[in-house]
Design an enzyme around this catalytic site. Structure first.
Site, PDB file in Angstrom:
ATOM      1  N   TRP A 158     -50.731 101.322 -50.384  1.00  0.00           N
ATOM      2  CA  TRP A 158     -50.818 102.789 -50.055  1.00  0.00           C
ATOM      3  C   TRP A 158     -52.137 103.303 -50.121  1.00  0.00           C
ATOM      4  O   TRP A 158     -52.319 104.448 -50.770  1.00  0.00           O
ATOM      5  CB  TRP A 158     -49.951 103.690 -51.028  1.00  0.00           C
ATOM      6  N   ALA A 346     -31.854 124.311 -34.951  1.00  0.00           N
ATOM      7  CA  ALA A 346     -31.916 123.004 -34.507  1.00  0.00           C
ATOM      8  C   ALA A 346     -33.061 122.623 -33.779  1.00  0.00           C
ATOM      9  O   ALA A 346     -33.799 121.566 -33.805  1.00  0.00           O
ATOM     10  CB  ALA A 346     -30.533 122.814 -33.491  1.00  0.00           C
ATOM     11  N   GLU A 369     -52.089 111.432 -55.791  1.00  0.00           N
ATOM     12  CA  GLU A 369     -53.038 112.207 -56.529  1.00  0.00           C
ATOM     13  C   GLU A 369     -52.357 112.945 -57.684  1.00  0.00           C
ATOM     14  O   GLU A 369     -52.447 113.845 -57.993  1.00  0.00           O
ATOM     15  CB  GLU A 369     -54.028 113.059 -55.763  1.00  0.00           C
TER      16      GLU A 369
HETATM   17  C1  LIG Z   1     -49.597 108.899 -48.019  1.00  0.00           C
HETATM   18  C2  LIG Z   1     -49.890 108.186 -49.112  1.00  0.00           C
HETATM   19  C3  LIG Z   1     -51.380 107.990 -49.355  1.00  0.00           C
HETATM   20  C4  LIG Z   1     -52.083 107.281 -50.377  1.00  0.00           C
HETATM   21  N1  LIG Z   1     -53.211 107.145 -50.637  1.00  0.00           N
HETATM   22  C5  LIG Z   1     -53.629 106.556 -51.521  1.00  0.00           C
HETATM   23  C6  LIG Z   1     -54.945 106.256 -51.712  1.00  0.00           C
HETATM   24  O1  LIG Z   1     -55.889 106.344 -50.708  1.00  0.00           O
HETATM   25  N2  LIG Z   1     -55.566 105.547 -52.770  1.00  0.00           N
HETATM   26  C7  LIG Z   1     -54.576 105.000 -53.956  1.00  0.00           C
HETATM   27  O2  LIG Z   1     -55.235 104.405 -54.736  1.00  0.00           O
HETATM   28  N3  LIG Z   1     -53.198 105.690 -53.607  1.00  0.00           N
HETATM   29  C8  LIG Z   1     -52.848 106.231 -52.739  1.00  0.00           C
HETATM   30  N4  LIG Z   1     -51.581 106.550 -52.828  1.00  0.00           N
HETATM   31  C9  LIG Z   1     -50.590 106.284 -53.765  1.00  0.00           C
HETATM   32  C10 LIG Z   1     -50.223 107.201 -54.693  1.00  0.00           C
HETATM   33  O3  LIG Z   1     -51.236 107.660 -55.523  1.00  0.00           O
HETATM   34  C11 LIG Z   1     -49.029 106.730 -55.551  1.00  0.00           C
HETATM   35  O4  LIG Z   1     -47.924 106.676 -54.744  1.00  0.00           O
HETATM   36  C12 LIG Z   1     -48.706 107.713 -56.610  1.00  0.00           C
HETATM   37  O5  LIG Z   1     -49.748 107.521 -57.777  1.00  0.00           O
HETATM   38  C13 LIG Z   1     -47.461 107.218 -57.281  1.00  0.00           C
HETATM   39  O6  LIG Z   1     -47.335 106.186 -57.553  1.00  0.00           O
HETATM   40  P1  LIG Z   1     -45.728 105.261 -57.319  1.00  0.00           P
HETATM   41  O7  LIG Z   1     -45.641 105.614 -55.724  1.00  0.00           O
HETATM   42  O8  LIG Z   1     -46.152 103.873 -57.592  1.00  0.00           O
HETATM   43  O9  LIG Z   1     -44.779 105.802 -57.862  1.00  0.00           O
HETATM   44  P2  LIG Z   1     -44.350 105.685 -59.467  1.00  0.00           P
HETATM   45  O10 LIG Z   1     -45.388 105.741 -60.355  1.00  0.00           O
HETATM   46  O11 LIG Z   1     -43.428 104.396 -59.317  1.00  0.00           O
HETATM   47  O12 LIG Z   1     -43.296 107.056 -59.776  1.00  0.00           O
HETATM   48  C14 LIG Z   1     -41.862 106.943 -59.360  1.00  0.00           C
HETATM   49  C15 LIG Z   1     -41.122 108.186 -59.737  1.00  0.00           C
HETATM   50  O13 LIG Z   1     -41.117 108.123 -61.272  1.00  0.00           O
HETATM   51  C16 LIG Z   1     -41.729 109.236 -61.599  1.00  0.00           C
HETATM   52  N5  LIG Z   1     -42.469 109.120 -62.882  1.00  0.00           N
HETATM   53  C17 LIG Z   1     -43.369 108.092 -63.226  1.00  0.00           C
HETATM   54  N6  LIG Z   1     -44.000 108.250 -64.304  1.00  0.00           N
HETATM   55  C18 LIG Z   1     -43.201 109.100 -65.015  1.00  0.00           C
HETATM   56  C19 LIG Z   1     -43.646 109.900 -66.122  1.00  0.00           C
HETATM   57  N7  LIG Z   1     -44.395 109.426 -67.079  1.00  0.00           N
HETATM   58  N8  LIG Z   1     -43.014 111.065 -66.506  1.00  0.00           N
HETATM   59  C20 LIG Z   1     -42.257 111.571 -65.611  1.00  0.00           C
HETATM   60  N9  LIG Z   1     -41.782 110.862 -64.437  1.00  0.00           N
HETATM   61  C21 LIG Z   1     -42.602 109.831 -64.039  1.00  0.00           C
HETATM   62  C22 LIG Z   1     -42.865 109.652 -60.680  1.00  0.00           C
HETATM   63  O14 LIG Z   1     -43.046 111.183 -60.692  1.00  0.00           O
HETATM   64  C23 LIG Z   1     -42.119 109.345 -59.332  1.00  0.00           C
HETATM   65  O15 LIG Z   1     -40.993 110.256 -59.293  1.00  0.00           O
HETATM   66  C24 LIG Z   1     -50.984 107.274 -51.421  1.00  0.00           C
HETATM   67  C25 LIG Z   1     -49.678 107.508 -51.437  1.00  0.00           C
HETATM   68  C26 LIG Z   1     -49.160 107.914 -50.163  1.00  0.00           C
HETATM   69  C27 LIG Z   1     -47.530 108.335 -50.129  1.00  0.00           C
END
Ligand SMILES: Cc1cc2nc3c(=O)[nH]c(=O)nc-3n(C[C@H](O)[C@H](O)[C@H](O)COP(=O)(O)OP(=O)(O)OC[C@H]3O[C@@H](n4cnc5c(N)ncnc54)[C@H](O)[C@@H]3O)c2cc1C
Length: 405
Positions: A158, A346, A369
């Protein structure tokens, strides 16, 4: 004294982006979005010419030397056009360049920051992995020291601009004992070049938003990185990754504010064109309510990012304020985009109008972020006294103040 009036330089910047966008983005964005096409030459070339890629990097390092409010203004204007443009500001100008400015050695600034600020090289940020997003301590990438080099192995997923950027800031474990204990002081930040042997990247094919942007993953198979490319000192990687987020989140906050404005403007226009029950739909109270909410969200989100920019200009710590600005603006942008589609009925459910694109684009920023939930927890923790921000070894230089290493 806090002054929220934009100065002549900010206004000129705003105007230049609007004029450039009207010619180079507006006529092409629907097709690029539909075709999942990142229009590299037109977009990166244009942004470099406008000085946006090194906007808040001092001129001595090849940047435009503008203040941090300008970075916010640019982010807001760019996301008004399309989220894919603001993402470039977030990862290249925010997460990467400003972190290099604060933490890089003179040699790293010469080799990496200068070409990045001029826009001849593009940069990205690699923290997330298939098994680690919010929980950054769960990353698996390792960097093992061999002589004057580190050997990196792992996969980052990602990653915005994964297929486009020339340089990446990569966070990896250098202390395997600390990795076992989940102690983040065992992580180190590296500058990795795409051309290093063992580096490979690919785009993500199944993404459903920010389609005119580039998102992908990269792999490092025994990538040898010279010791001179360690950013900060070994063990400072986690702190550097969090520092970078203070800069990236600022651009995301200002960008989401621009998206709310785009939803508001499209909705006001449509509400005066479309008639039901013999009157413009803007005459219906429930439609007015959605439009009023957009205005309230837009003005509030704007004040929040302006406050962060002001703190940055004055060299004051802003992790808490920037997190709040990012959380509020992104959640509000999701509400605004949902309501903009609703107001279009729509027609909003097709690509004929831009609001469907806004709706798909807004969601990413509620996830990256720092997810909505992580930001909620952070703000509660500040209030409850469970979280405080300690000074970091390197801080973002106040506007007009030379950075120190
Ligand atoms: C379009 C896009 C661009 C991106 N670009 C970058 C990039 O350039 N560089 C980079 O490093 N990353 C990037 N990312 C990744 C992004 O930073 C991660 O997707 C984000 O940090 C969330 O991690 P995850 O997707 O693994 O979700 P998870 O961490 O698996 O979370 C899943 C769900 O659980 C919830 N959750 C997790 N832990 C807790 C907690 N302690 N308390 C309450 N709720 C919790 C979350 O809020 C979420 O709803 C990008 C993501 C997207 C979608």
């Amino acid at each position: 004294m806090i002054d929220f009036t934009l100065n002549d330089e900010h206004r000129l910047l705003e105007q230049s982006i609007r004029e450039w966008g009207a010619q180079n983005v507006v006529p092409f964005i629907r097709e690029n979005d539909r075709k999942h096409h990142f229009d590299r030459e037109r977009i990166l070339g244009g942004m470099a010419k406008l000085g946006l890629l090194g906007i808040s990097v001092p001129q001595e390092y090849g940047g435009a030397g503008m203040d941090y409010i300008s970075l916010g203004v640019a982010s807001e204007e760019l996301e008004y056009l399309d989220t894919s443009l603001r993402v470039i500001m977030s990862v290249h100008a925010g997460l990467n360049c400003l972190t290099l400015l604060a933490w890089g050695t003179d040699d790293q600034k010469k080799r990496y920051l200068m070409p990045q600020a001029r826009g001849t090289k593009i940069s990205g940020y690699g923290l997330t992995e298939p098994g680690a997003g919010s929980d950054a301590r769960a990353i698996q990438t390792t960097a093992i020291k061999k002589g004057d080099r580190y050997v990196l192995n792992g996969e980052k997923s990602w990653i915005s601009l994964a297929d486009v950027a020339d340089h990446f800031m990569v966070i990896a474990w250098t202390d395997l004992e600390k990795k076992k204990q989940g102690d983040p002081s065992g992580m180190t930040a590296f500058i990795v070049e795409r051309t290093f042997k063992g580096f490979s990247s690919a785009p993500m094919k199944e993404k459903w938003g920010i389609l005119a942007g580039n998102t992908g993953f990269f792999k490092m198979d025994d990538v040898e990185v010279p010791e001179a490319n360690v950013l900060g000192t070994p063990g400072e990687g986690f702190k550097i990754a969090m520092f970078a987020l203070d800069q990236g989140r600022y651009t995301v906050a200002a960008g989401a504010t621009g998206l709310i404005r785009a939803c508001r403007d499209a909705s006001v226009k449509y509400a005066k064109e479309r008639k039901t029950f013999g009157v413009e739909i803007g005459q219906h109270q429930l439609v007015k309510e959605m439009i009023a909410q957009m205005e309230s969200d837009y003005q509030s989100a704007r004040l929040l990012w302006l406050r962060s920019g002001w703190l940055k200009n004055n060299g004051m710590r802003n992790t808490r304020e920037t997190g709040l600005a990012k959380w509020f603006a992104t959640v509000a942008s999701e509400r605004a985009a949902g309501d903009a589609v609703q107001i279009h009925g729509a027609n909003g459910y097709s690509d004929e109008y831009p609001v469907g694109r806004f709706y798909r684009n807004c969601k990413g920023a509620v996830i990256y972020e720092g997810t909505r939930e992580i930001h909620k927890v952070m703000q509660a923790d500040y209030l409850l006294g469970y979280r405080t921000d300690r000074p970091t070894r390197c801080e973002l230089p106040a506007y007009g103040v030379k950075s120190e290493v």
